[in-house]
Design an enzyme around this catalytic site. Structure first.
Site, PDB file in Angstrom:
ATOM      1  N   GLY A 264       5.581   2.356  -8.961  1.00 11.48           N
ATOM      2  CA  GLY A 264       4.632   1.322  -8.582  1.00 11.48           C
ATOM      3  C   GLY A 264       3.112   0.958  -8.464  1.00 11.48           C
ATOM      4  O   GLY A 264       2.178   2.625  -9.444  1.00 11.48           O
ATOM      5  N   SER A 265       2.287   0.961  -7.929  1.00  7.15           N
ATOM      6  CA  SER A 265       0.544   0.846  -7.807  1.00  7.15           C
ATOM      7  C   SER A 265       0.009   1.535  -6.994  1.00  7.15           C
ATOM      8  O   SER A 265      -0.725   2.367  -7.495  1.00  7.15           O
ATOM      9  CB  SER A 265       0.837  -0.448  -6.985  1.00  7.15           C
ATOM     10  OG  SER A 265       1.154  -2.246  -7.704  1.00  7.15           O
ATOM     11  N   VAL A 266       1.235   2.829  -7.200  1.00  9.85           N
ATOM     12  CA  VAL A 266       0.195   3.770  -6.466  1.00  9.85           C
ATOM     13  C   VAL A 266      -0.086   5.051  -7.436  1.00  9.85           C
ATOM     14  O   VAL A 266      -1.432   5.625  -7.723  1.00  9.85           O
ATOM     15  CB  VAL A 266       1.202   4.808  -5.840  1.00  9.85           C
ATOM     16  CG1 VAL A 266       1.720   4.577  -4.004  1.00  9.85           C
ATOM     17  CG2 VAL A 266       2.693   5.246  -5.987  1.00  9.85           C
ATOM     18  N   PHE A 267       0.649   4.337  -8.935  1.00 13.96           N
ATOM     19  CA  PHE A 267      -0.127   5.046 -10.045  1.00 13.96           C
ATOM     20  C   PHE A 267      -1.590   4.801 -10.777  1.00 13.96           C
ATOM     21  O   PHE A 267      -2.351   5.074 -11.265  1.00 13.96           O
ATOM     22  CB  PHE A 267       1.053   4.845 -10.769  1.00 13.96           C
ATOM     23  CG  PHE A 267       0.880   5.668 -12.559  1.00 13.96           C
ATOM     24  CD1 PHE A 267       1.358   7.167 -12.468  1.00 13.96           C
ATOM     25  CD2 PHE A 267       0.318   5.602 -13.608  1.00 13.96           C
ATOM     26  CE1 PHE A 267       0.867   7.466 -13.219  1.00 13.96           C
ATOM     27  CE2 PHE A 267       0.696   5.997 -14.275  1.00 13.96           C
ATOM     28  CZ  PHE A 267       0.524   7.420 -14.633  1.00 13.96           C
ATOM     29  N   LYS A 268      -1.726   4.108 -10.171  1.00 11.70           N
ATOM     30  CA  LYS A 268      -3.320   3.099 -10.413  1.00 11.70           C
ATOM     31  C   LYS A 268      -4.097   3.754  -9.816  1.00 11.70           C
ATOM     32  O   LYS A 268      -5.967   4.237 -10.435  1.00 11.70           O
ATOM     33  CB  LYS A 268      -3.409   1.412  -9.893  1.00 11.70           C
ATOM     34  CG  LYS A 268      -2.521   0.519 -10.245  1.00 11.70           C
ATOM     35  CD  LYS A 268      -3.086  -0.711  -9.513  1.00 11.70           C
ATOM     36  CE  LYS A 268      -1.110  -1.829  -9.704  1.00 11.70           C
ATOM     37  NZ  LYS A 268      -1.476  -2.962  -8.964  1.00 11.70           N
TER      38      LYS A 268
END
Length: 484
Positions: free
Chosen positions: A217-221
């Site tokens: 999810g958004s931690v990959f941002k």
């Protein structure tokens, strides 16, 4: 007659040669395989003739061998078994050892090459054989805090010292007690193992480093932001169109930001705003502009797809290849086929915290001989340099903003500057979300980098999100480190 005698003589010589070759193969070339064969009862019994070394945390044994009154001579016991199971693993009379028990089996059993002279000395002196002890980098206070903070949730916590790579805590839940598996009663041991194997919650799976990996999810941002900022083409103030819905290129599918609507209002959104508020659409656009190769190269630099040993083997995290435009957009905010371990996400945060240098994560502080002299000691080792010091400083401030007035607000600690990023990953259909937090603190002098994953939506199905569930867990662990 002489001809027949020669034939018989040649045959006898060939038989001796064949016997010599076969015994040499068995005794030399197949020795390791035979020793490792679980059916080799003699090797099994010999292994228990040695007082296996202890596994130590802060100088205290969490796994040790004590004398027993049966044919195995020593019983392996685990104190606080469930708390440390993800680290120690188990040593059983049947099957291969796991965890540190398996990764450092030769040291613990006294058969490592470094112990050769000790073995010779024991033969001469008649001293009972003993293995080396292994002291871990785990901090018992931080380990307990991670265990308590995760509670009854299914997931994992990894905390590392970003400056050295030393692993301060590694917890996976549900956990298990290694003691029943280590029983000398083979039926009881098999029953304990089978029960855990059949448990649908998969307690034997170390969710911190292996198993069925989760979408980030958004931690990959953080990885995508690293790729954008480190390349020099983009800055935190680089802007992208800011619609409330976005059609994935080449598809009839539309995506939204997690909170609905546009990213903070306005016709455009900056990278800094998109990271702070964890908006999907600007990152889908950014990913398309960067391209698959640029993102994949940055992911690899952080450790994706790489063999990492702590010294247990860590399942490589993956960033997919051969993406079309729509898949690239989804993967750019941690969906599609992105899959990660908490250890990998802790490495990402640790690299940002440490000026762009990712240190090799490690569980072993030192190996001690039976007389407690130091056999070997942990030396911090650089794993990679995915980003520059300037990019690290920029990302740190962006992550601090996310905690202070953004989507990671539940990680705030009074008087401490915390850098963090949350994630709420979809798993398809009506399946519960996977919830994440990763970050570090203090932001100006990092003492700990952390990654938290909570599976099954934290019991909230699709109503759970990273800031609600994962961020408070990380906060408790960070506080434990800072208050040591």
């Amino acid at each position: 007659m002489n001809r027949e005698l020669k034939r018989v003589s040649v045959l006898v010589v060939l038989m001796f040669v064949a016997l010599f070759v076969s015994t040499s193969i068995i005794q030399v070339f197949q020795a390791d395989n035979l020793s490792a064969d679980p059916r080799n009862a003699r090797t099994l019994y010999d292994g228990y003739d040695v007082q296996r070394g202890s596994i130590l945390v802060a100088g205290q044994p969490v796994a040790e061998s004590v004398a027993s009154d049966d044919r195995y001579k020593y019983q392996r016991t685990y104190s606080n078994g469930e708390l440390y199971a993800a680290v120690t693993g188990y040593f059983a009379i049947g099957g291969a050892p796991t965890g540190i028990e398996g990764a450092l089996n030769s040291d613990l059993s006294g058969t490592a090459g470094s112990q050769f002279l000790d073995r010779i000395s024991r033969i001469v002196t008649g001293e009972a054989p003993r293995g080396d002890s292994v002291e871990l980098t785990i901090d018992p206070v931080v380990q307990q805090a991670a265990w308590d903070a995760l509670g009854d949730l299914q997931g994992a916590v990894v905390a590392v010292d970003p400056k050295t790579g030393a692993i301060l805590a590694m917890v996976s839940k549900p956990s298990f007690d290694p003691n029943p598996i280590a029983s000398h009663d083979s039926d009881a041991s098999d029953a304990a193992y089978s029960g855990l194997l059949d448990d649908p919650s998969q307690p034997l799976q170390n969710r911190a480093i292996e198993g069925d990996l989760n979408p980030p999810g958004s931690v990959f941002k953080l990885v995508v932001s690293s790729a954008a900022l480190n390349g020099g083409k983009y800055t935190p103030d680089s802007e992208f169109p800011n619609p409330s819905t976005y059609q994935l290129p080449g598809t009839d599918t539309f995506i939204n930001n997690s909170e609905g609507g546009s990213c903070g209002g306005g016709d455009t959104a900056t990278i800094a705003t998109a990271l702070r508020l964890s908006c999907n659409i600007p990152f889908a656009e950014l990913g398309g502009a960067l391209g698959e190769d640029t993102i994949a190269a940055m992911a690899s630099a952080y450790g994706f797809g790489q063999d990492v040993s702590i010294p247990m083997s860590v399942t490589p995290s993956t960033y997919p290849a051969g993406l079309d435009a729509g898949q690239l957009a989804l993967s750019s905010f941690g969906q599609y086929e992105d899959r990660v371990t908490p250890m990998q996400m802790a490495m990402v945060s640790a690299g940002i915290a440490n000026g762009g240098v990712v240190m090799q994560p490690n569980l072993v502080k030192q190996v001690l001989a039976p007389d407690l002299t130091v056999r070997s000691t942990f030396t911090p080792t650089e794993f990679s340099r995915p980003i520059s010091d300037n990019t690290s400083a920029t990302l740190t401030q962006m992550m601090v903003n996310g905690v202070e007035n953004g989507a990671a607000s539940n990680a705030r600690i009074d008087g401490v500057s915390v850098a963090g990023k949350t994630g709420t990953a979809e798993n398809g259909g009506d399946d519960p979300y996977t919830l994440w937090f990763t970050g570090f603190a203090p932001a100006d002098d990092p003492q700990v980098a952390i990654a938290v994953v909570v599976e099954n939506g934290g019991g909230l199905g699709q109503d759970g999100f990273g800031n609600l569930v994962a961020a408070p867990i990380a906060k408790q662990v960070i506080e434990a480190v800072l208050n040591r």
